[in-house]
Design an enzyme around this catalytic site. Structure first.
Site, PDB file in Angstrom:
ATOM      1  N   CYS A   1      38.709  25.831   4.992  1.00  0.00           N
ATOM      2  CA  CYS A   1      38.255  24.510   4.529  1.00  0.00           C
ATOM      3  C   CYS A   1      36.813  24.330   4.983  1.00  0.00           C
ATOM      4  O   CYS A   1      36.136  25.324   5.294  1.00  0.00           O
ATOM      5  CB  CYS A   1      39.174  23.399   5.036  1.00  0.00           C
ATOM      6  SG  CYS A   1      39.230  23.203   6.821  1.00  0.00           S
TER       7      CYS A   1
ATOM      8  N   ARG B   1      42.293  20.430   7.480  1.00  0.00           N
ATOM      9  CA  ARG B   1      43.207  21.058   6.525  1.00  0.00           C
ATOM     10  C   ARG B   1      43.594  22.497   6.874  1.00  0.00           C
ATOM     11  O   ARG B   1      44.782  22.842   6.922  1.00  0.00           O
ATOM     12  CB  ARG B   1      42.605  21.015   5.108  1.00  0.00           C
ATOM     13  CG  ARG B   1      42.470  19.620   4.544  1.00  0.00           C
ATOM     14  CD  ARG B   1      41.558  19.590   3.334  1.00  0.00           C
ATOM     15  NE  ARG B   1      40.170  19.874   3.701  1.00  0.00           N
ATOM     16  CZ  ARG B   1      39.163  19.988   2.853  1.00  0.00           C
ATOM     17  NH1 ARG B   1      39.399  19.848   1.560  1.00  0.00           N
ATOM     18  NH2 ARG B   1      37.942  20.226   3.276  1.00  0.00           N
TER      19      ARG B   1
ATOM     20  N   ASP C   1      40.319  16.045   1.303  1.00  0.00           N
ATOM     21  CA  ASP C   1      39.854  16.059   2.692  1.00  0.00           C
ATOM     22  C   ASP C   1      40.290  14.776   3.401  1.00  0.00           C
ATOM     23  O   ASP C   1      39.877  13.690   3.002  1.00  0.00           O
ATOM     24  CB  ASP C   1      38.326  16.168   2.679  1.00  0.00           C
ATOM     25  CG  ASP C   1      37.777  16.500   4.050  1.00  0.00           C
ATOM     26  OD1 ASP C   1      38.518  16.351   5.034  1.00  0.00           O
ATOM     27  OD2 ASP C   1      36.613  16.922   4.119  1.00  0.00           O
TER      28      ASP C   1
HETATM   29  P1  4NP Z   1      38.303  19.855   7.060  1.00  0.00           P
HETATM   30  O1  4NP Z   1      37.762  18.360   7.196  1.00  0.00           O
HETATM   31  O2  4NP Z   1      37.320  20.586   6.152  1.00  0.00           O
HETATM   32  O3  4NP Z   1      39.638  19.703   6.426  1.00  0.00           O
HETATM   33  O4  4NP Z   1      38.349  20.431   8.456  1.00  0.00           O
HETATM   34  C1  4NP Z   1      36.465  18.049   7.575  1.00  0.00           C
HETATM   35  C2  4NP Z   1      36.114  18.017   8.903  1.00  0.00           C
HETATM   36  C3  4NP Z   1      34.833  17.659   9.284  1.00  0.00           C
HETATM   37  C4  4NP Z   1      33.891  17.331   8.326  1.00  0.00           C
HETATM   38  C5  4NP Z   1      34.229  17.378   6.998  1.00  0.00           C
HETATM   39  C6  4NP Z   1      35.515  17.726   6.615  1.00  0.00           C
HETATM   40  N1  4NP Z   1      32.578  16.946   8.712  1.00  0.00           N
HETATM   41  O5  4NP Z   1      31.801  16.541   7.830  1.00  0.00           O
HETATM   42  O6  4NP Z   1      32.239  17.029   9.897  1.00  0.00           O
END
Ligand code: 4NP
Length: 165
Positions: free
Chosen positions: A3, A9, A119
């Site tokens: 991800c 995720r 997300d």
């Molecule tokens: P992930 O979610 O891709 O599912 O781990 C996110 C975690 C952090 C960020 C974006 C999405 N961020 O912008 O820091």
């Protein structure tokens, strides 16, 4: 399992698939990574940990890492959570890009639809539960399509025992 941040995720996907693999007595290696470098070394988001724990899955020891192009060689299959992850993995893999190995996770459930696992980062706890349920079903399909539905039933891998709510 890939991800963006590797804290919401894909850690859930890693934990869920590992849990099912263990129940099915398979010897597959599973790992997760993020295309971004913002959270390298961090443990999963507390709501991801909390949600997983409700289904008796412990992801607290995981630490975020960034996707490396060598992952394209190291793994037989790479599942991305959304279309942006797909494009990022393609770009980051450079000369090692192998289209045959990479797919959106939800294509396991809805082939060819290229749907995103949303997300949950900006949302509420409910979002983490919704994402958990989607990933859980998709991971069940990953195993079922490779070892057979009958095997799945015999191993009872689809039952994630809810400890508390
Ligand atoms: P992930 O979610 O891709 O599912 O781990 C996110 C975690 C952090 C960020 C974006 C999405 N961020 O912008 O820091």
């Amino acid at each position: 399992m890939v991800c963006l941040g590797n804290i919401c995720r894909s850690p859930l996907a890693e934990g869920i698939l590992k849990n099912k693999i263990e129940k099915a007595c398979l010897d597959w290696e599973v790992d997760s990574a993020g295309t971004g470098d913002y959270h390298i070394g961090q443990h999963p988001h507390y709501l991801a940990q909390k949600t997983a724990k409700m289904y008796a899955i412990d992801i607290s020891c995981q630490k975020a890492r960034q996707f490396q192009k060598e992952d394209m060689l190291r793994f037989d299959r790479i599942y991305v959570m959304d279309n942006e992850n797909y494009e990022d993995v393609k770009r980051m893999s450079k000369e090692l890009w192998n289209k045959e190995k990479v797919d959106l996770l939800l294509n396991e459930l809805f082939p060819g639809e290229n749907s995103d696992v949303p997300d949950p980062w900006f949302g509420t706890e409910k979002g983490f539960h919704e994402v958990f349920a989607m990933i859980d079903k998709a991971c069940e399909r990953i195993i079922a399509s490779r070892v057979g539905e009958a095997f799945i039933s015999s191993k009872n891998i689809s039952v994630n025992f809810k400890k508390s709510l």
